[in-house]
Design a protein around this motif. Structure first.
Motif, PDB file in Angstrom:
ATOM      1  N   PRO A  25     -52.721 162.662 -80.275  1.00  0.00           N
ATOM      2  CA  PRO A  25     -52.062 161.364 -80.114  1.00  0.00           C
ATOM      3  C   PRO A  25     -52.626 160.345 -81.105  1.00  0.00           C
ATOM      4  O   PRO A  25     -53.804 160.396 -81.454  1.00  0.00           O
ATOM      5  N   VAL A  26     -51.782 159.447 -81.548  1.00  0.00           N
ATOM      6  CA  VAL A  26     -52.193 158.419 -82.507  1.00  0.00           C
ATOM      7  C   VAL A  26     -53.058 157.392 -81.793  1.00  0.00           C
ATOM      8  O   VAL A  26     -52.713 156.913 -80.718  1.00  0.00           O
ATOM      9  N   HIS A  27     -54.208 157.070 -82.378  1.00  0.00           N
ATOM     10  CA  HIS A  27     -55.107 156.085 -81.785  1.00  0.00           C
ATOM     11  C   HIS A  27     -54.565 154.677 -82.038  1.00  0.00           C
ATOM     12  O   HIS A  27     -54.085 154.389 -83.136  1.00  0.00           O
ATOM     13  N   LEU A  28     -54.622 153.845 -81.019  1.00  0.00           N
ATOM     14  CA  LEU A  28     -54.107 152.486 -81.151  1.00  0.00           C
ATOM     15  C   LEU A  28     -55.137 151.480 -80.665  1.00  0.00           C
ATOM     16  O   LEU A  28     -55.837 151.731 -79.686  1.00  0.00           O
ATOM     17  N   PRO A  40     -55.821 151.488 -86.013  1.00  0.00           N
ATOM     18  CA  PRO A  40     -57.045 150.846 -86.492  1.00  0.00           C
ATOM     19  C   PRO A  40     -57.148 150.847 -88.019  1.00  0.00           C
ATOM     20  O   PRO A  40     -56.618 151.731 -88.688  1.00  0.00           O
ATOM     21  N   HIS A  41     -57.855 149.860 -88.557  1.00  0.00           N
ATOM     22  CA  HIS A  41     -58.096 149.720 -89.998  1.00  0.00           C
ATOM     23  C   HIS A  41     -56.810 149.521 -90.776  1.00  0.00           C
ATOM     24  O   HIS A  41     -56.688 149.952 -91.923  1.00  0.00           O
ATOM     25  N   THR A  42     -55.819 148.898 -90.155  1.00  0.00           N
ATOM     26  CA  THR A  42     -54.558 148.616 -90.836  1.00  0.00           C
ATOM     27  C   THR A  42     -54.216 147.143 -90.659  1.00  0.00           C
ATOM     28  O   THR A  42     -54.666 146.502 -89.713  1.00  0.00           O
ATOM     29  N   VAL A  43     -53.427 146.610 -91.587  1.00  0.00           N
ATOM     30  CA  VAL A  43     -52.840 145.297 -91.400  1.00  0.00           C
ATOM     31  C   VAL A  43     -51.852 145.386 -90.245  1.00  0.00           C
ATOM     32  O   VAL A  43     -51.086 146.354 -90.154  1.00  0.00           O
ATOM     33  N   CYS A  44     -51.891 144.417 -89.349  1.00  0.00           N
ATOM     34  CA  CYS A  44     -50.972 144.431 -88.209  1.00  0.00           C
ATOM     35  C   CYS A  44     -49.532 144.382 -88.713  1.00  0.00           C
ATOM     36  O   CYS A  44     -49.173 143.463 -89.450  1.00  0.00           O
ATOM     37  N   PRO A  45     -48.687 145.345 -88.368  1.00  0.00           N
ATOM     38  CA  PRO A  45     -47.304 145.350 -88.859  1.00  0.00           C
ATOM     39  C   PRO A  45     -46.426 144.305 -88.186  1.00  0.00           C
ATOM     40  O   PRO A  45     -45.316 144.059 -88.650  1.00  0.00           O
ATOM     41  N   TYR A  46     -46.907 143.676 -87.115  1.00  0.00           N
ATOM     42  CA  TYR A  46     -46.097 142.709 -86.377  1.00  0.00           C
ATOM     43  C   TYR A  46     -46.360 141.286 -86.844  1.00  0.00           C
ATOM     44  O   TYR A  46     -45.447 140.492 -86.967  1.00  0.00           O
ATOM     45  N   CYS A  47     -47.637 140.944 -87.089  1.00  0.00           N
ATOM     46  CA  CYS A  47     -47.924 139.570 -87.500  1.00  0.00           C
ATOM     47  C   CYS A  47     -48.602 139.510 -88.875  1.00  0.00           C
ATOM     48  O   CYS A  47     -48.849 138.430 -89.384  1.00  0.00           O
ATOM     49  N   GLY A  48     -48.898 140.655 -89.486  1.00  0.00           N
ATOM     50  CA  GLY A  48     -49.448 140.663 -90.843  1.00  0.00           C
ATOM     51  C   GLY A  48     -50.895 140.242 -90.938  1.00  0.00           C
ATOM     52  O   GLY A  48     -51.370 139.873 -92.002  1.00  0.00           O
ATOM     53  N   TYR A  49     -51.639 140.326 -89.831  1.00  0.00           N
ATOM     54  CA  TYR A  49     -53.004 139.830 -89.772  1.00  0.00           C
ATOM     55  C   TYR A  49     -54.000 140.957 -89.971  1.00  0.00           C
ATOM     56  O   TYR A  49     -53.826 142.047 -89.437  1.00  0.00           O
ATOM     57  N   TYR A  50     -55.047 140.712 -90.752  1.00  0.00           N
ATOM     58  CA  TYR A  50     -56.149 141.679 -90.848  1.00  0.00           C
ATOM     59  C   TYR A  50     -57.422 140.982 -91.292  1.00  0.00           C
ATOM     60  O   TYR A  50     -57.422 140.249 -92.280  1.00  0.00           O
TER      61      TYR A  50
END
Ligand SMILES: [Zn+2]
Length: 62
Positions: A25-28, A40-50
């Motif tokens: 399963p994909v970790h979230l 994890p370790h990604t720019v948030c695809p919903y609000c673009g925050y990192y």
């Protein structure tokens, strides 16, 4: 001696070896700003925050 396998690997042994190859399963994790789940370790695809700044420009709907 040539570096070759001595015996053919049986279907059963091959399949047992590959029993561990499935994808898990994909970790979230939760985005600290919009609290939606993202990987994890990604720019948030919903609000673009990192990491304290806006990386992507997201057009807000609703
Ligand atoms: Zn977010």
């Amino acid at each position: 001696m040539t570096p070759l396998p001595k015996r053919k690997v049986s279907k059963g042994r091959r399949n047992r070896r590959r029993a561990h190859h499935g994808l898990g399963p994909v970790h979230l994790v939760e985005c600290p700003r919009c609290h939606r789940k993202r990987r994890p370790h990604t720019v948030c695809p919903y609000c673009g925050y990192y990491k304290g700044e806006d990386i992507l420009l997201i057009e807000e709907e609703e």
